[in-house]
Design a protein around this motif. Structure first.
Motif, short mmCIF file in Angstrom:
data_model
loop_
_atom_site.label_atom_id
_atom_site.label_comp_id
_atom_site.label_asym_id
_atom_site.label_seq_id
_atom_site.Cartn_x
_atom_site.Cartn_y
_atom_site.Cartn_z
N MET A 223 0.82 -1.20 0.00
CA MET A 223 0.00 0.00 0.00
C MET A 223 0.86 1.26 0.00
O MET A 223 0.58 2.19 -0.73
N LYS A 224 1.93 1.26 0.80
CA LYS A 224 2.79 2.43 0.88
C LYS A 224 3.48 2.68 -0.47
O LYS A 224 3.56 3.83 -0.92
N ARG A 225 3.95 1.62 -1.11
CA ARG A 225 4.59 1.74 -2.42
C ARG A 225 3.61 2.33 -3.44
O ARG A 225 3.97 3.21 -4.22
N ASP A 226 2.37 1.87 -3.41
CA ASP A 226 1.35 2.35 -4.34
C ASP A 226 1.08 3.85 -4.13
O ASP A 226 0.95 4.60 -5.09
N LYS A 227 1.03 4.27 -2.87
CA LYS A 227 0.80 5.69 -2.57
C LYS A 227 1.97 6.54 -3.06
O LYS A 227 1.76 7.63 -3.60
N ILE A 228 3.18 6.03 -2.87
CA ILE A 228 4.36 6.78 -3.32
C ILE A 228 4.34 6.94 -4.84
O ILE A 228 4.55 8.04 -5.36
N TRP B 201 1.55 9.44 -5.82
CA TRP B 201 1.82 10.85 -5.55
C TRP B 201 2.97 11.39 -6.40
O TRP B 201 2.95 12.56 -6.79
N ILE B 202 3.96 10.57 -6.70
CA ILE B 202 5.05 11.04 -7.57
C ILE B 202 4.52 11.32 -8.97
O ILE B 202 4.79 12.37 -9.55
N THR B 203 3.77 10.38 -9.54
CA THR B 203 3.27 10.57 -10.91
C THR B 203 2.21 11.68 -10.95
O THR B 203 2.22 12.49 -11.88
N VAL C 273 -0.23 5.90 -15.55
CA VAL C 273 0.29 5.28 -14.32
C VAL C 273 -0.37 5.93 -13.11
O VAL C 273 -0.81 5.24 -12.18
N SER C 274 -0.49 7.25 -13.11
CA SER C 274 -1.14 7.95 -12.01
C SER C 274 -2.58 7.48 -11.86
O SER C 274 -3.03 7.18 -10.74
N TYR C 275 -3.29 7.39 -12.95
CA TYR C 275 -4.70 6.96 -12.89
C TYR C 275 -4.82 5.51 -12.42
O TYR C 275 -5.69 5.18 -11.62
N PHE C 276 -3.94 4.65 -12.91
CA PHE C 276 -3.95 3.25 -12.50
C PHE C 276 -3.79 3.12 -10.99
O PHE C 276 -4.53 2.39 -10.33
N PHE C 277 -2.82 3.83 -10.44
CA PHE C 277 -2.58 3.74 -9.00
C PHE C 277 -3.67 4.45 -8.19
O PHE C 277 -3.95 4.06 -7.06
#
Length: 120
Positions: free
Chosen positions: A1-6, A9-11, A107-111
């Motif tokens: 979950m943390k990796r997905d949030k990172i 937010w980066i993208t 990528v942003s939308y996917f996450f």
């Protein structure tokens, strides 16, 4: 979950910054930009309209409260980037950057969707 949030937010931050910078260029009518639009035959009012929508979309992407606005921003940015790539291809100018940015947007939308699915 943390990796997905990172990753999200980066993208998302990168997309928002790119479109904020782009909206600044459009709204200040940067000479090089205006020359490019004039060369391909787009009217001046189109530049202003795109600048306003890019600014609004960037704000909507970063806004944590209104999910419907985010969906509209993602759709609007996708249409804008596909249109930009198509225009660059049609005019024989470099078209890779809009496609790369479209990939980052995807990528942003996917996450975003992945994080929402975990919450629900």
């Amino acid at each position: 979950m943390k990796r997905d949030k990172i990753i999200y937010w980066i993208t998302t931050g990168l997309i928002a910054l790119l479109f904020l910078f782009s909206s600044y260029m459009y709204l200040t009518k940067a000479p090089d930009l205006m020359q490019s639009f004039q060369k391909i035959g787009f009217p001046v009012y189109f530049v202003t309209m795109l600048g306003i929508f890019k600014l609004a979309g960037s704000i909507a992407l970063l806004n944590p409260w209104f999910d419907k606005l985010k969906e509209l921003a993602y759709a609007g940015f996708a249409f804008t980037l596909v249109g930009a790539a198509w225009t660059h291809i049609a005019t024989g100018t470099p078209f890779i950057m809009p496609i790369v940015i479209l990939g980052i947007l995807g990528v942003s939308y996917f996450f975003k969707q992945k994080l929402q699915a975990k919450v629900a």
